[in-house]
Design an enzyme around this catalytic site. Structure first.
Site, PDB file in Angstrom:
ATOM      1  N   ASN A   1       0.842  -1.198   0.000  1.00  0.00           N
ATOM      2  CA  ASN A   1       0.000   0.000   0.000  1.00  0.00           C
ATOM      3  C   ASN A   1       0.875   1.245   0.000  1.00  0.00           C
ATOM      4  O   ASN A   1       1.957   1.273   0.591  1.00  0.00           O
ATOM      5  CB  ASN A   1      -1.043   0.003   1.125  1.00  0.00           C
ATOM      6  CG  ASN A   1      -0.498  -0.265   2.505  1.00  0.00           C
ATOM      7  OD1 ASN A   1       0.549  -0.861   2.671  1.00  0.00           O
ATOM      8  ND2 ASN A   1      -1.224   0.163   3.516  1.00  0.00           N
TER       9      ASN A   1
ATOM     10  N   CYS B   1      -4.090   0.562  -2.551  1.00  0.00           N
ATOM     11  CA  CYS B   1      -3.955  -0.663  -1.767  1.00  0.00           C
ATOM     12  C   CYS B   1      -2.878  -1.575  -2.359  1.00  0.00           C
ATOM     13  O   CYS B   1      -2.595  -1.517  -3.557  1.00  0.00           O
ATOM     14  CB  CYS B   1      -5.267  -1.434  -1.749  1.00  0.00           C
ATOM     15  SG  CYS B   1      -6.576  -0.665  -0.813  1.00  0.00           S
TER      16      CYS B   1
ATOM     17  N   GLU C   1      -3.050  -4.719  -3.022  1.00  0.00           N
ATOM     18  CA  GLU C   1      -3.567  -5.628  -4.045  1.00  0.00           C
ATOM     19  C   GLU C   1      -3.618  -4.946  -5.405  1.00  0.00           C
ATOM     20  O   GLU C   1      -3.233  -5.515  -6.427  1.00  0.00           O
ATOM     21  CB  GLU C   1      -4.984  -6.094  -3.668  1.00  0.00           C
ATOM     22  CG  GLU C   1      -5.066  -6.857  -2.357  1.00  0.00           C
ATOM     23  CD  GLU C   1      -5.288  -5.969  -1.139  1.00  0.00           C
ATOM     24  OE1 GLU C   1      -4.746  -4.843  -1.100  1.00  0.00           O
ATOM     25  OE2 GLU C   1      -6.004  -6.403  -0.229  1.00  0.00           O
TER      26      GLU C   1
ATOM     27  N   CYS D   1     -10.696  -3.211  -4.408  1.00  0.00           N
ATOM     28  CA  CYS D   1      -9.745  -4.231  -4.884  1.00  0.00           C
ATOM     29  C   CYS D   1     -10.471  -5.475  -5.374  1.00  0.00           C
ATOM     30  O   CYS D   1     -10.075  -6.082  -6.371  1.00  0.00           O
ATOM     31  CB  CYS D   1      -8.749  -4.586  -3.782  1.00  0.00           C
ATOM     32  SG  CYS D   1      -7.570  -3.251  -3.467  1.00  0.00           S
TER      33      CYS D   1
HETATM   34  N1  THU Z   1      -5.247  -1.500   2.656  1.00  0.00           N
HETATM   35  C1  THU Z   1      -4.687  -2.288   1.693  1.00  0.00           C
HETATM   36  O1  THU Z   1      -3.638  -1.964   1.125  1.00  0.00           O
HETATM   37  N2  THU Z   1      -5.309  -3.440   1.372  1.00  0.00           N
HETATM   38  C2  THU Z   1      -6.367  -3.965   2.054  1.00  0.00           C
HETATM   39  O2  THU Z   1      -6.763  -5.084   1.767  1.00  0.00           O
HETATM   40  C3  THU Z   1      -7.031  -3.171   3.091  1.00  0.00           C
HETATM   41  C4  THU Z   1      -6.484  -1.811   3.336  1.00  0.00           C
HETATM   42  C5  THU Z   1      -4.530  -0.277   3.069  1.00  0.00           C
HETATM   43  C6  THU Z   1      -5.122   1.028   2.675  1.00  0.00           C
HETATM   44  C7  THU Z   1      -4.528   1.957   3.735  1.00  0.00           C
HETATM   45  O3  THU Z   1      -3.211   2.339   3.312  1.00  0.00           O
HETATM   46  C8  THU Z   1      -4.383   1.073   4.955  1.00  0.00           C
HETATM   47  O4  THU Z   1      -4.427  -0.261   4.483  1.00  0.00           O
HETATM   48  C9  THU Z   1      -5.453   1.277   6.004  1.00  0.00           C
HETATM   49  O5  THU Z   1      -6.712   1.229   5.459  1.00  0.00           O
END
Ligand code: THU
Length: 142
Positions: free
Chosen positions: A42, A53, A55, A99
């Site tokens: 992320n 994110c 993913e 995602c």
């Molecule tokens: N986040 C992800 O990268 N993937 C997920 O599956 C859930 C949330 C990140 C977004 C943000 O940078 C942090 O986690 C908190 O929400």
């Protein structure tokens, strides 16, 4: 590739997360049908909404390199920063709705696997269909 090997790669990606605001580090390892792995973390932003994110980082890297066929993705998430990690056990990190929708664009909901891991051995494997039932996908526009 073994599930545990893909999960280990997600942990490597997690260490590259740029998370000065949430401190919540997420890593993803996306395996293509031909066995290549694309990593994502992320990437947050001072204005919050441009945050990407882990993913989607992995998907966009793979797609921009010409990949279109995907087998599975391993996802790990938690607090790595000592201050924030204190006393908190890492839980499973399910992909957000955006995602899941990106996955639906490129993956077969019945066969694409999503591995949510707390440790390399403790993980749950879902199909995309289980995590995005009755989703709207490319097939709805045909
Ligand atoms: N986040 C992800 O990268 N993937 C997920 O599956 C859930 C949330 C990140 C977004 C943000 O940078 C942090 O986690 C908190 O929400």
């Amino acid at each position: 590739m073994q599930d545990s090997e893909l999960i280990q790669q997600a942990y490597a990606a997690q260490r590259r997360a740029y998370v000065p605001y949430s401190h919540f580090s997420v890593g993803a390892a996306l395996e293509t049908e031909d066995g290549q792995v694309f990593l994502g973390c992320n990437i947050e932003n001072a204005t919050y909404t441009p945050t990407n994110c882990a993913e989607r980082t992995a998907f966009f890297k793979a797609i921009s390199e010409g990949q279109r066929s995907f087998r599975q993705i391993a996802i790990v998430g938690g607090y790595l920063d000592g201050e924030f990690a204190k006393g908190k056990e890492a839980g499973y990190c399910p992909p957000c709705g955006v995602c899941r929708q990106v996955m639906a664009e490129f993956c077969d909901p019945k066969t694409f696997r999503i591995l949510l891991a707390r440790t390399p051995e403790d993980y749950i494997s879902y199909s995309l269909e289980e995590l995005l039932p009755t989703g709207f996908g490319p097939g709805n526009l045909l």
